[in-house]
Every structure is written in structure tokens, then in C-alpha cells.
Design a protein around this motif. Structure first.
Motif, short mmCIF file in Angstrom:
data_model
loop_
_atom_site.label_atom_id
_atom_site.label_comp_id
_atom_site.label_asym_id
_atom_site.label_seq_id
_atom_site.Cartn_x
_atom_site.Cartn_y
_atom_site.Cartn_z
N GLN A 1 -11.10 -0.12 -14.97
CA GLN A 1 -11.80 0.28 -13.93
C GLN A 1 -12.50 -1.06 -13.32
O GLN A 1 -13.26 -1.59 -13.79
N PHE A 2 -11.99 -0.96 -12.06
CA PHE A 2 -12.23 -2.07 -11.06
C PHE A 2 -13.69 -1.84 -10.67
O PHE A 2 -14.30 -0.68 -10.18
N GLN A 3 -14.44 -2.98 -10.55
CA GLN A 3 -15.67 -3.13 -9.73
C GLN A 3 -15.12 -3.16 -8.24
O GLN A 3 -14.65 -4.17 -7.87
N VAL A 4 -15.33 -2.37 -7.45
CA VAL A 4 -14.91 -2.32 -6.19
C VAL A 4 -15.87 -2.79 -5.12
O VAL A 4 -16.91 -2.12 -5.03
N ILE A 5 -15.45 -3.66 -4.31
CA ILE A 5 -16.38 -4.11 -3.07
C ILE A 5 -15.70 -3.27 -1.84
O ILE A 5 -14.80 -3.34 -1.24
N SER B 1 -6.70 4.28 -2.15
CA SER B 1 -5.92 4.06 -3.56
C SER B 1 -6.59 4.32 -4.78
O SER B 1 -7.88 4.30 -4.96
N THR B 2 -5.80 4.95 -5.69
CA THR B 2 -6.18 5.34 -6.97
C THR B 2 -5.99 4.25 -7.91
O THR B 2 -6.39 4.50 -9.18
N ARG B 3 -5.51 3.08 -7.65
CA ARG B 3 -5.12 2.08 -8.66
C ARG B 3 -6.37 1.68 -9.08
O ARG B 3 -6.34 0.99 -10.18
N HIS C 1 -9.99 -2.52 0.38
CA HIS C 1 -10.90 -3.03 -0.34
C HIS C 1 -10.46 -4.10 -1.25
O HIS C 1 -9.19 -4.04 -1.53
N TYR C 2 -11.49 -4.82 -1.82
CA TYR C 2 -10.84 -5.60 -3.17
C TYR C 2 -11.74 -4.98 -4.34
O TYR C 2 -13.01 -4.61 -4.27
N GLY C 3 -11.05 -5.15 -5.39
CA GLY C 3 -11.87 -4.58 -6.71
C GLY C 3 -11.46 -5.98 -7.58
O GLY C 3 -10.42 -6.54 -7.53
N TYR C 4 -12.44 -6.00 -8.56
CA TYR C 4 -12.13 -7.16 -9.53
C TYR C 4 -12.43 -6.56 -11.05
O TYR C 4 -13.31 -5.86 -11.18
N PHE D 1 0.93 -1.27 -0.06
CA PHE D 1 -0.04 0.01 0.21
C PHE D 1 1.00 1.22 0.13
O PHE D 1 1.64 1.39 0.61
N LYS D 2 0.42 2.45 -0.85
CA LYS D 2 1.25 3.72 -0.69
C LYS D 2 0.80 4.24 0.37
O LYS D 2 1.54 5.01 0.91
N GLU D 3 -0.33 3.93 1.14
CA GLU D 3 -0.67 4.61 2.37
C GLU D 3 -0.45 3.67 3.69
O GLU D 3 -0.40 2.52 3.46
#
Length: 264
Positions: free
Chosen positions: A239-243, A230-232, A251-254, A184-186
Motif C-alpha cells: 500500500q503506497f503512500q501517494v502524493i 492506476s490501481t498499482r 502521481h508518485y507513491g512511496y 501507464f495502462k491509461e
């Protein structure tokens, strides 16, 4: 790096230490009555080979050894039929294949291996060769007291290398899920088991290139775990679908893989 043994040793442990010294291009030294601190004066990094586990003492004073960490309560939840956020984001099913491109301590890979079951396939890529060594050894020797967890750990294959270079070697659509958990950057509050890995972990994550290869290799989904700020998740071409989870710092994105034309 110096490689030595624990105080209580035997011939097998000594031979293991000598073999590791050769493989890691390090120097084997007899332990005798020397403390790790005394050995570290000669060389900052010291690997101590014991009968039950390997311990890596680092120049900054941190000590790292393999431990299933948070994977244990996650595995127990899965065995009770409860949900795990990574498994939900990946839509991982029994028999699926899962490629963890940022293995670390292996907590996510262990959880995925349990969810994928005996007929599944889990491979972890770890760039730091020492981390890969300790985690590979730990996965094969650690006993949790939970048979399903022990079996899940032993099913995981560990590759030491750069994740992007390893992805480039893989055929198209060769894993159901490809997963990333970059540093993580943060800054967040870390567990004591993770902290020793921070200074040796890969901090330069080439997001765009990694996703490009992952989208080629994955059959079902590409999953990213990252800090909630995060901006990732929205950067570059993907463009991730973020949960989103209200109480979690990450978070998790997919990304869902569209079925190739001509495939059924």
C-alpha cells in the motif's frame, strides 16, 4: 537492423558504426547517397551513427535520439533550490544512491543524479538494448551548456537488461532508493521525445515480483510513478503512500523501508 553513418562522416564514425553492427548483430552498410527511407526498405530498423549523436529510425516511421528532454528544466529548478516532486517522494539527499529500474530516456535519472550530487550514485536499467545504447551514449556526449547537468549525466551508469533479473543480482539494502516508472495502462498526451519509445518499451510489468525485490534492495524508499487512476498504488501486498497532485496526470507513491533488526 542496418547500421550506417550520416552523410558527413569520418573514419572514426565509420569504425564506430562497424563496431556497433558487430555488437548488435546487425549489418553495416555504407551510406553513400542513400536516404534512410531507401535503407529501411531492406530492413525496418536503421541506426544512423553521426559525429554528434546516434539516430534510430523505426519501422513505424518514428525517429528516436537521446535528448535530456524535461530533465533540463527540472535540473535548473533544483539548482535554484526549488523542489522536484520525484526528489520529494524519494526523499533523495546529497550522497544517496538511486536505482532507476525503468530508465527510458533517463529524465528521472538525470534529475536524481543532480540531486544526489558528485558523491551520489545513480544507476539506470533499460530492457531494450537499443534504447540503452542510445541513452548511454547520449548521457556521455550531450552538452547542455549547464555544467552541473552535464556532470550529472556523465555520473549515471546504464545497464541493459531486465529490471527484475538485475534486482535479483543485487545485495540486500544496496541502494537508498529504488524507483519504477512503468508504462501507464491509461493513455496520456506524450511528448514527442517519449512517443518513439512506446512500441519498444516493456509493457508487461510484473508489479508484485518487482516490488518484492525492490523492498529487499532498498535502504530507504521504493518509489512508483504512475497514472492518477492506476490501481498499482493499492494492489497486491503493498500500500503506497501517494502524493496526489491536483493538476498532474500522474502521481508518485512511496513505500518506506523499515529498519532491519540489528541495524543501526
Amino acid at each position: 537492423m542496418l547500421i550506417t553513418t550520416s552523410f558527413r562522416t569520418n573514419e572514426q564514425t565509420i569504425e564506430t558504426a562497424k563496431s556497433l553492427a558487430e555488437a548488435l548483430q546487425g549489418e553495416y552498410v555504407e551510406r553513400r547517397k542513400q536516404s534512410v527511407k531507401q535503407l529501411a526498405i531492406k530492413c525496418g530498423d536503421v541506426l544512423v551513427v553521426g559525429k554528434e549523436r546516434f539516430e534510430w529510425y523505426q519501422p513505424n516511421g518514428e525517429k528516436f535520439f537521446f535528448h535530456p528532454s524535461s530533465a533540463m528544466f527540472r535540473v535548473k529548478r533544483i539548482l535554484r533550490g526549488e523542489k522536484d516532486p520525484l526528489i520529494e517522494a524519494a526523499q533523495l539527499k546529497l550522497g544517496d544512491s538511486f536505482l532507476d529500474c525503468t530508465l527510458g530516456l533517463g529524465s528521472d535519472a538525470i534529475t536524481a543524479s543532480c540531486a544526489a550530487g558528485p558523491n551520489g550514485k545513480v544507476v539506470g536499467i533499460e530492457k531494450n538494448p537499443m534504447t540503452a545504447l542510445l541513452v548511454r551514449e547520449g548521457l556521455n556526449t550531450w552538452e547542455t551548456g549547464v555544467a552541473e547537468a552535464d556532470e550529472a549525466m556523465k555520473r549515471i551508469s546504464v545497464i541493459s537488461g531486465d529490471s527484475i533479473q538485475q534486482l535479483k543480482k543485487l545485495p540486500d539494502r544496496s541502494f537508498d532508493i529504488v524507483y519504477f516508472d512503468p508504462m501507464f495502462k491509461e493513455t496520456i498526451q506524450e511528448s514527442t521525445s517519449i512517443r518513439p519509445l512506446r512500441h519498444v518499451a516493456e509493457h508487461h510489468f510484473h508489479h508484485e515480483m518487482a516490488l518484492q525485490e525492490a523492498m529487499r534492495v532498498a535502504r530507504k524508499r521504493v518509489v512508483l510513478k504512475d497514472h492518477w487512476k492506476s490501481t498499482r498504488f493499492t494492489a497486491d501486498s503493498y500500500q503506497f503512500q501517494v502524493i496526489k497532485r491536483k493538476t498532474a496526470q500522474f502521481h508518485y507513491g512511496y513505500l518506506t523501508i523499515k529498519e532491519d533488526k540489528g541495524r543501526k
